[in-house]
Design a protein around this motif. Structure first.
Motif, PDB file in Angstrom:
ATOM      1  N   ASP A   1       7.174   6.312   7.045  1.00 19.33           N
ATOM      2  CA  ASP A   1       7.201   4.917   6.624  1.00 19.33           C
ATOM      3  C   ASP A   1       6.674   4.786   5.199  1.00 19.33           C
ATOM      4  N   ILE A   2       7.114   3.762   4.524  1.00 27.47           N
ATOM      5  CA  ILE A   2       6.660   3.492   3.170  1.00 27.47           C
ATOM      6  C   ILE A   2       5.257   2.896   3.224  1.00 27.47           C
ATOM      7  N   ASN A   3       4.343   3.463   2.446  1.00 29.98           N
ATOM      8  CA  ASN A   3       2.966   2.961   2.393  1.00 29.98           C
ATOM      9  C   ASN A   3       2.869   1.888   1.305  1.00 29.98           C
ATOM     10  N   TYR A   4       3.405   0.725   1.595  1.00 32.45           N
ATOM     11  CA  TYR A   4       3.444  -0.362   0.623  1.00 32.45           C
ATOM     12  C   TYR A   4       2.041  -0.815   0.236  1.00 32.45           C
ATOM     13  N   GLU A   5       1.127  -0.828   1.189  1.00 27.46           N
ATOM     14  CA  GLU A   5      -0.220  -1.321   0.931  1.00 27.46           C
ATOM     15  C   GLU A   5      -0.920  -0.505  -0.157  1.00 27.46           C
ATOM     16  N   TYR A   6      -0.654   0.804  -0.188  1.00 31.37           N
ATOM     17  CA  TYR A   6      -1.251   1.655  -1.217  1.00 31.37           C
ATOM     18  C   TYR A   6      -0.836   1.191  -2.606  1.00 31.37           C
ATOM     19  N   TYR A   7       0.450   0.941  -2.798  1.00 33.22           N
ATOM     20  CA  TYR A   7       0.948   0.516  -4.100  1.00 33.22           C
ATOM     21  C   TYR A   7       0.597  -0.938  -4.397  1.00 33.22           C
ATOM     22  N   GLN A   8       0.535  -1.757  -3.369  1.00 36.27           N
ATOM     23  CA  GLN A   8       0.222  -3.168  -3.531  1.00 36.27           C
ATOM     24  C   GLN A   8      -1.218  -3.357  -4.004  1.00 36.27           C
TER      25      GLN A   8
ATOM     26  N   TYR B   1       3.920  -7.508 -10.993  1.00 40.53           N
ATOM     27  CA  TYR B   1       5.066  -7.918 -10.183  1.00 40.53           C
ATOM     28  C   TYR B   1       5.099  -7.069  -8.923  1.00 40.53           C
ATOM     29  N   GLN B   2       5.322  -7.724  -7.794  1.00 44.04           N
ATOM     30  CA  GLN B   2       5.448  -7.028  -6.517  1.00 44.04           C
ATOM     31  C   GLN B   2       6.500  -7.734  -5.681  1.00 44.04           C
ATOM     32  N   LYS B   3       7.335  -6.952  -5.048  1.00 46.17           N
ATOM     33  CA  LYS B   3       8.332  -7.519  -4.149  1.00 46.17           C
ATOM     34  C   LYS B   3       8.516  -6.554  -2.997  1.00 46.17           C
ATOM     35  N   ARG B   4       8.653  -7.102  -1.795  1.00 48.40           N
ATOM     36  CA  ARG B   4       8.810  -6.274  -0.604  1.00 48.40           C
ATOM     37  C   ARG B   4       9.914  -6.838   0.260  1.00 48.40           C
ATOM     38  N   GLY B   5      10.802  -5.936   0.701  1.00 45.81           N
ATOM     39  CA  GLY B   5      11.857  -6.314   1.630  1.00 45.81           C
ATOM     40  C   GLY B   5      11.680  -5.543   2.921  1.00 45.81           C
ATOM     41  N   ASP B   6      12.658  -5.636   3.803  1.00 47.93           N
ATOM     42  CA  ASP B   6      12.579  -4.936   5.085  1.00 47.93           C
ATOM     43  C   ASP B   6      12.524  -3.423   4.911  1.00 47.93           C
ATOM     44  N   ASN B   7      13.240  -2.902   3.913  1.00 45.72           N
ATOM     45  CA  ASN B   7      13.299  -1.441   3.763  1.00 45.72           C
ATOM     46  C   ASN B   7      13.019  -0.980   2.334  1.00 45.72           C
ATOM     47  N   TYR B   8      12.372  -1.808   1.518  1.00 41.46           N
ATOM     48  CA  TYR B   8      12.113  -1.411   0.140  1.00 41.46           C
ATOM     49  C   TYR B   8      10.896  -2.143  -0.407  1.00 41.46           C
ATOM     50  N   PHE B   9      10.391  -1.642  -1.531  1.00 40.50           N
ATOM     51  CA  PHE B   9       9.430  -2.399  -2.307  1.00 40.50           C
ATOM     52  C   PHE B   9       9.577  -2.050  -3.779  1.00 40.50           C
ATOM     53  N   ILE B  10       9.120  -2.964  -4.615  1.00 44.20           N
ATOM     54  CA  ILE B  10       9.104  -2.798  -6.060  1.00 44.20           C
ATOM     55  C   ILE B  10       7.731  -3.224  -6.551  1.00 44.20           C
ATOM     56  N   VAL B  11       7.144  -2.435  -7.437  1.00 48.44           N
ATOM     57  CA  VAL B  11       5.920  -2.829  -8.122  1.00 48.44           C
ATOM     58  C   VAL B  11       6.088  -2.496  -9.595  1.00 48.44           C
ATOM     59  N   SER B  12       5.491  -3.312 -10.441  1.00 46.67           N
ATOM     60  CA  SER B  12       5.463  -3.001 -11.866  1.00 46.67           C
ATOM     61  C   SER B  12       4.217  -3.616 -12.463  1.00 46.67           C
ATOM     62  N   GLY B  13       3.853  -3.107 -13.632  1.00 50.33           N
ATOM     63  CA  GLY B  13       2.668  -3.602 -14.308  1.00 50.33           C
ATOM     64  C   GLY B  13       2.440  -2.848 -15.594  1.00 50.33           C
TER      65      GLY B  13
ATOM     66  N   LYS C   1      -1.362   0.009 -22.127  1.00 42.39           N
ATOM     67  CA  LYS C   1      -0.233  -0.380 -22.986  1.00 42.39           C
ATOM     68  C   LYS C   1       1.067   0.340 -22.642  1.00 42.39           C
ATOM     69  N   ARG C   2       1.149   0.825 -21.395  1.00 46.18           N
ATOM     70  CA  ARG C   2       2.387   1.450 -20.905  1.00 46.18           C
ATOM     71  C   ARG C   2       2.841   0.688 -19.666  1.00 46.18           C
ATOM     72  N   ILE C   3       4.106   0.314 -19.650  1.00 45.42           N
ATOM     73  CA  ILE C   3       4.688  -0.397 -18.517  1.00 45.42           C
ATOM     74  C   ILE C   3       5.150   0.626 -17.489  1.00 45.42           C
ATOM     75  N   TYR C   4       4.899   0.339 -16.217  1.00 46.95           N
ATOM     76  CA  TYR C   4       5.433   1.175 -15.144  1.00 46.95           C
ATOM     77  C   TYR C   4       6.268   0.296 -14.223  1.00 46.95           C
ATOM     78  N   TYR C   5       7.286   0.903 -13.644  1.00 46.05           N
ATOM     79  CA  TYR C   5       8.203   0.223 -12.730  1.00 46.05           C
ATOM     80  C   TYR C   5       8.542   1.222 -11.635  1.00 46.05           C
ATOM     81  N   LYS C   6       8.255   0.868 -10.394  1.00 43.75           N
ATOM     82  CA  LYS C   6       8.500   1.777  -9.273  1.00 43.75           C
ATOM     83  C   LYS C   6       9.258   1.033  -8.182  1.00 43.75           C
ATOM     84  N   LYS C   7      10.296   1.693  -7.669  1.00 39.11           N
ATOM     85  CA  LYS C   7      11.051   1.152  -6.547  1.00 39.11           C
ATOM     86  C   LYS C   7      11.207   2.251  -5.510  1.00 39.11           C
ATOM     87  N   MET C   8      11.001   1.887  -4.247  1.00 40.75           N
ATOM     88  CA  MET C   8      11.150   2.837  -3.149  1.00 40.75           C
ATOM     89  C   MET C   8      11.948   2.165  -2.031  1.00 40.75           C
TER      90      MET C   8
END
Length: 81
Positions: free
Chosen positions: A1-8, A15-27, A31-38
């Motif tokens: 399972d995706i450990n969304y809580e760890y990234y959240q 930015y954070q978004k969570r769906g039934d089978n995915y999540f996105i976090v960025s920040g 001074k470096r932007i990161y964007y992660k989708k699983m």
């Protein structure tokens, strides 16, 4: 399972978004932007039905280059489903 809580729990997320089978976090960190989708999917893998897989990508780039890299992140988000 995706450990969304760890990234959240990352306090740098803007930015954070969570769906039934995915999540996105960025920040921004240092001074470096990161964007992660699983995404979690089930596929037919060499004849074995319902094989669970994770598809993940992460992009990091200088905040000063957001006008260049930001559109790529948006496109990846739309295309990677």
């Amino acid at each position: 399972d995706i450990n969304y809580e760890y990234y959240q729990s990352n306090k740098s997320n803007t930015y954070q978004k969570r769906g039934d089978n995915y999540f996105i976090v960025s920040g921004i960190i240092n001074k470096r932007i990161y964007y992660k989708k699983m995404i979690e999917k089930q596929i037919n893998y060499f004849g074995k039905e319902n094989t669970r897989i994770l598809i993940s990508h992460e992009i990091r780039y200088p905040e000063s280059k957001n006008d260049i890299f930001g559109p790529y992140c948006e496109k990846i988000n739309r295309d990677l489903r």
